[in-house]
Design a protein around this motif. Structure first.
Motif, short mmCIF file in Angstrom:
data_model
loop_
_atom_site.label_atom_id
_atom_site.label_comp_id
_atom_site.label_asym_id
_atom_site.label_seq_id
_atom_site.Cartn_x
_atom_site.Cartn_y
_atom_site.Cartn_z
N TYR A 249 -26.91 -42.20 9.93
CA TYR A 249 -26.81 -42.05 11.28
C TYR A 249 -27.93 -42.99 12.07
O TYR A 249 -27.37 -43.73 13.16
CB TYR A 249 -26.95 -40.48 11.53
N SER A 266 -20.94 -34.79 21.61
CA SER A 266 -21.14 -34.77 23.09
C SER A 266 -20.16 -34.29 23.79
O SER A 266 -20.30 -33.46 24.87
CB SER A 266 -21.89 -35.90 23.61
N TRP A 305 -33.74 -34.01 22.47
CA TRP A 305 -33.81 -34.46 23.58
C TRP A 305 -33.05 -33.71 24.64
O TRP A 305 -33.38 -33.80 25.66
CB TRP A 305 -33.40 -36.15 23.66
N ARG A 306 -32.02 -33.43 24.04
CA ARG A 306 -31.01 -32.62 25.00
C ARG A 306 -31.82 -31.24 25.38
O ARG A 306 -31.57 -30.94 26.60
CB ARG A 306 -29.57 -32.52 23.93
N TYR A 366 -15.65 -42.49 27.90
CA TYR A 366 -16.75 -42.21 26.94
C TYR A 366 -17.52 -43.88 26.76
O TYR A 366 -17.10 -44.77 27.06
CB TYR A 366 -16.27 -41.95 25.81
N LEU A 367 -18.84 -43.49 26.52
CA LEU A 367 -19.83 -44.81 26.24
C LEU A 367 -20.77 -44.45 25.31
O LEU A 367 -21.31 -43.40 25.34
CB LEU A 367 -20.56 -45.01 27.51
N SER A 368 -21.07 -45.52 24.53
CA SER A 368 -22.30 -45.46 23.59
C SER A 368 -23.46 -45.11 24.37
O SER A 368 -23.57 -45.46 25.58
CB SER A 368 -22.29 -46.60 22.74
N ARG A 372 -24.86 -46.86 27.80
CA ARG A 372 -25.36 -46.15 28.90
C ARG A 372 -26.69 -46.61 29.42
O ARG A 372 -26.88 -46.59 30.68
CB ARG A 372 -25.45 -44.67 28.56
N GLN A 373 -27.69 -46.94 28.52
CA GLN A 373 -28.85 -47.69 28.74
C GLN A 373 -28.68 -48.77 29.71
O GLN A 373 -29.49 -49.15 30.54
CB GLN A 373 -29.68 -47.50 27.69
N ALA A 376 -27.21 -48.48 33.13
CA ALA A 376 -27.99 -47.78 34.04
C ALA A 376 -29.24 -48.53 34.49
O ALA A 376 -29.71 -48.86 35.66
CB ALA A 376 -28.75 -46.39 33.59
N ASP A 402 -22.85 -33.93 31.25
CA ASP A 402 -23.74 -32.80 31.04
C ASP A 402 -24.97 -32.89 32.19
O ASP A 402 -25.61 -34.01 32.03
CB ASP A 402 -24.26 -32.64 29.68
N TRP A 410 -30.86 -40.61 33.54
CA TRP A 410 -30.82 -41.43 34.55
C TRP A 410 -32.47 -41.43 35.47
O TRP A 410 -33.08 -42.74 35.72
CB TRP A 410 -29.80 -41.17 35.71
N LEU A 413 -34.67 -43.47 33.33
CA LEU A 413 -34.55 -45.10 33.24
C LEU A 413 -35.24 -45.55 34.44
O LEU A 413 -35.63 -46.75 34.50
CB LEU A 413 -33.08 -45.34 32.93
P1 FAD Z 1 -25.36 -38.98 18.94
O1 FAD Z 1 -25.96 -40.09 19.16
O2 FAD Z 1 -24.54 -38.71 17.82
O3 FAD Z 1 -26.48 -37.68 19.01
C1 FAD Z 1 -26.07 -36.50 18.81
C2 FAD Z 1 -26.42 -35.53 19.91
O4 FAD Z 1 -27.62 -35.61 20.47
C3 FAD Z 1 -25.62 -36.07 21.13
O5 FAD Z 1 -24.11 -35.34 21.08
C4 FAD Z 1 -26.27 -35.32 22.38
O6 FAD Z 1 -26.10 -33.94 22.66
C5 FAD Z 1 -27.65 -35.53 21.79
N1 FAD Z 1 -28.22 -36.79 22.68
C6 FAD Z 1 -28.15 -38.06 22.02
N2 FAD Z 1 -29.03 -38.73 22.85
C7 FAD Z 1 -29.46 -38.13 23.91
C8 FAD Z 1 -29.95 -38.58 25.09
N3 FAD Z 1 -30.43 -39.65 25.27
N4 FAD Z 1 -30.10 -37.32 25.84
C9 FAD Z 1 -29.98 -36.18 25.62
N5 FAD Z 1 -29.20 -35.83 24.46
C10 FAD Z 1 -28.98 -37.01 23.71
N6 FAD Z 1 -25.27 -37.27 27.20
C11 FAD Z 1 -24.39 -36.33 27.32
O7 FAD Z 1 -24.15 -35.42 26.60
N7 FAD Z 1 -23.97 -36.04 28.54
C12 FAD Z 1 -24.25 -36.99 29.69
O8 FAD Z 1 -23.85 -36.87 30.85
C13 FAD Z 1 -25.11 -38.01 29.51
N8 FAD Z 1 -25.51 -38.85 30.29
C14 FAD Z 1 -26.39 -40.20 29.90
C15 FAD Z 1 -26.49 -41.06 31.05
C16 FAD Z 1 -27.48 -42.03 30.61
C17 FAD Z 1 -27.76 -43.05 31.59
C18 FAD Z 1 -27.82 -41.98 29.23
C19 FAD Z 1 -28.63 -43.23 28.79
C20 FAD Z 1 -27.65 -41.28 28.29
C21 FAD Z 1 -26.79 -40.09 28.80
N9 FAD Z 1 -26.52 -39.17 27.50
C22 FAD Z 1 -25.65 -38.05 28.09
C23 FAD Z 1 -27.17 -39.03 26.47
C24 FAD Z 1 -26.49 -39.88 25.18
O9 FAD Z 1 -26.07 -41.30 25.60
C25 FAD Z 1 -25.10 -38.99 24.64
O10 FAD Z 1 -25.37 -37.85 24.53
C26 FAD Z 1 -24.57 -39.81 23.35
O11 FAD Z 1 -24.40 -41.14 23.61
C27 FAD Z 1 -23.32 -39.13 23.02
O12 FAD Z 1 -22.59 -39.44 21.96
P2 FAD Z 1 -22.78 -38.65 20.59
O13 FAD Z 1 -22.66 -37.38 20.67
O14 FAD Z 1 -22.04 -39.55 19.43
O15 FAD Z 1 -24.47 -39.04 20.44
#
Ligand code: FAD
Length: 447
Positions: A249, A266, A305-306, A366-368, A372-373, A376, A402, A410, A413
């Motif tokens: 990962y 997510s 972080w969540r 959906y976005l990576s 997103r970073q 934003a 979420d 947001w 950043l």
């Molecule tokens: P993985 O990389 O596999 O991470 C595993 C889990 O960790 C995620 O499912 C999530 O629950 C948590 N996580 C990972 N990165 C973050 C982070 N930066 N902040 C909080 N939790 C995190 N995430 C959301 O779930 N909902 C949103 O509305 C959301 N908005 C975002 C807006 C911006 C501007 C940015 C920069 C990030 C945001 N994120 C959000 C965080 C993150 O981008 C996503 O959780 C992640 O990309 C989801 O994909 P994944 O489950 O494959 O993540």
């Protein structure tokens, strides 16, 4: 089981917790109904407010995000009927509906999960102001408030300080609760059919739209892809942890394309179809079987972080919703440019990397994390717009929206949150060079 007549009972209001596994709030409602020897009515309310316009001039929820949530609601309804229960669905204003329900059933209890965001808390406050009997249960974090080594309202603002404190000596995460064992009987709802006719019919007449998502998506969902809801959530968690992906990962998490670079949990965590503790437990089980490494640790690190954004909401509340965020200094800021914002939303900024990302967002919902970073940062630091407009655009479109993580990231950043470095501008040219060296992402989302 026979259904009770309109005696007082317990109304369980499903919010962002559309599941039956690891469900402390529902568990409390069941215990309350059992103790009072009464019925339990599971309720889901399709909130009219989600159809409203944002102050920035677009709808608060896209049809895609709505469809994703509706799939989770349908899955929940199916599961509840297997327990001889039923999900009672209505559409309208949650406070009005809950008030009508509680009154109809002799001032019944309302039990639901606690959500620490201003909009969601206002609903609870209004129910309490109307003198209804409401019980909220905190449940969306890995840790319980009482297991934190500090008072929850004194959570350190900086993530690293927070993490180091909770990891010392070891982080305390309770095992997830098993799927509920049974459901109490339902009340007789026949009297409600006339009283709440409009709201019941409105829910009936908003069927799930079959959305077909572009196959280029990093999260392909819809009729031939991932489905919303607990059943698919647990199947995906299982599949991910039965692959070797958790062991790599950390090396892949900054990817932009394909399903495998990150967990893709997510979208299910957002509707509560998946519990964070369930995901955490799955990683621990994986580690027990295959060994822990930096990558398996890092999945938990991201889940922290969540959690942190959730605790920050309890501490700072509405301050996280101001443009100036947590900063106490007078700010010199550019006025929000609606022209620049429009260009960003419509993928017409002229920067190919940014425009590719904006296209991916509206096409796939959906976005990576990496994109997103970048998107934003570009809106805030290059286009000089109000970060809250961007947060609202993400809220509309992301199926994993979420409130805590979106607002938190947001604000972070923007530099008015809890970033010790005081704001982060990502150089989009360098980012494109580092993360899309061959230009394949830009090519994929050129149109
Ligand atoms: P993985 O990389 O596999 O991470 C595993 C889990 O960790 C995620 O499912 C999530 O629950 C948590 N996580 C990972 N990165 C973050 C982070 N930066 N902040 C909080 N939790 C995190 N995430 C959301 O779930 N909902 C949103 O509305 C959301 N908005 C975002 C807006 C911006 C501007 C940015 C920069 C990030 C945001 N994120 C959000 C965080 C993150 O981008 C996503 O959780 C992640 O990309 C989801 O994909 P994944 O489950 O494959 O993540």
């Amino acid at each position: 089981m026979s259904s009770h007549h309109s005696s007082a009972g317990v109304i369980y209001w499903f919010r962002n917790d559309l599941r039956l596994h690891d469900q402390p709030a529902l568990q409390s409602a069941i215990e309350l109904a059992t103790k009072l020897q009464t019925w339990l009515l599971p309720v889901y309310i399709h909130d009219d407010a989600l159809e409203a316009q944002t102050p920035w001039g677009f709808a608060r929820t896209s049809p895609q995000r709505n469809a994703w949530t509706q799939m989770a609601v349908q899955d929940l309804a199916r599961q509840l009927s297997a327990f001889n229960s039923q999900l009672f669905q209505l559409k309208g204003k949650p406070v009005e509906i809950l008030q009508a329900l509680s009154h109809h059933f002799q001032e019944s209890w309302i039990v639901c999960e606690d959500i620490a965001a201003p909009y969601e808390q206002a609903y609870i406050q209004q129910l309490k102001d109307a003198k209804l009997k409401v019980q909220t249960v905190w449940q969306s974090t890995l840790m319980r408030p009482a297991d934190l080594p500090f008072d929850v309202r004194k959570v350190p603002d900086q993530f690293t300080t927070f993490r180091q404190l909770i990891e010392r000596p070891t982080i305390l995460v309770q095992d997830p609760l098993p799927v509920i064992a049974s459901m109490p009987a339902l009340p007789d709802i026949s009297g409600l059919q006339t009283k709440l006719k409009t709201q019941i019919e409105a829910a009936d007449s908003s069927p799930v739209q079959a959305i077909s998502i572009d196959p280029r998506s990093a999260f392909p969902w819809g009729p031939s892809g991932f489905k919303g809801g607990e059943t698919s959530a647990l199947a995906h968690l299982d599949q991910y942890c039965n692959s070797s992906l958790p062991s790599t990962y950390k090396l892949t998490r900054n990817g932009l394309m394909g399903v495998d670079y990150s967990t893709k949990w997510s979208p299910w965590l957002a509707t509560g179809a998946l519990s964070a503790r369930q995901a955490w437990a799955a990683v621990k089980a994986y580690e027990a079987m295959h060994g822990a490494n930096d990558s398996t640790y890092w999945i938990g690190f991201e889940l922290l972080w969540r959690d942190h954004f959730r605790w920050l909401h309890l501490k700072h509340g509405h301050q996280l919703y101001r443009r100036q965020g947590l900063s106490t200094q007078p700010q010199v800021r550019k006025a929000h440019s609606s022209e620049n914002f429009e260009a960003w939303c419509t993928a017409k900024t002229g920067h190919p990397f940014i425009d590719a990302g904006m296209r991916e967002l509206t096409t796939t919902s959906y976005l990576s994390n990496r994109m997103r970073q970048n998107l934003a940062s570009y809106l805030i630091h290059d286009l000089g717009c109000d970060w809250r407009a961007g947060a609202a655009w993400f809220e509309t479109h992301l199926i994993d929206f979420d409130v805590y993580s979106n607002q938190g990231n947001w604000l972070y950043l923007s530099g008015c949150g809890t970033d010790p470095r005081g704001g982060r501008r990502f150089n989009p040219d360098k980012q494109a060079k580092d993360y899309d060296p061959e230009g394949s992402y830009r090519a994929l989302w050129r149109h």
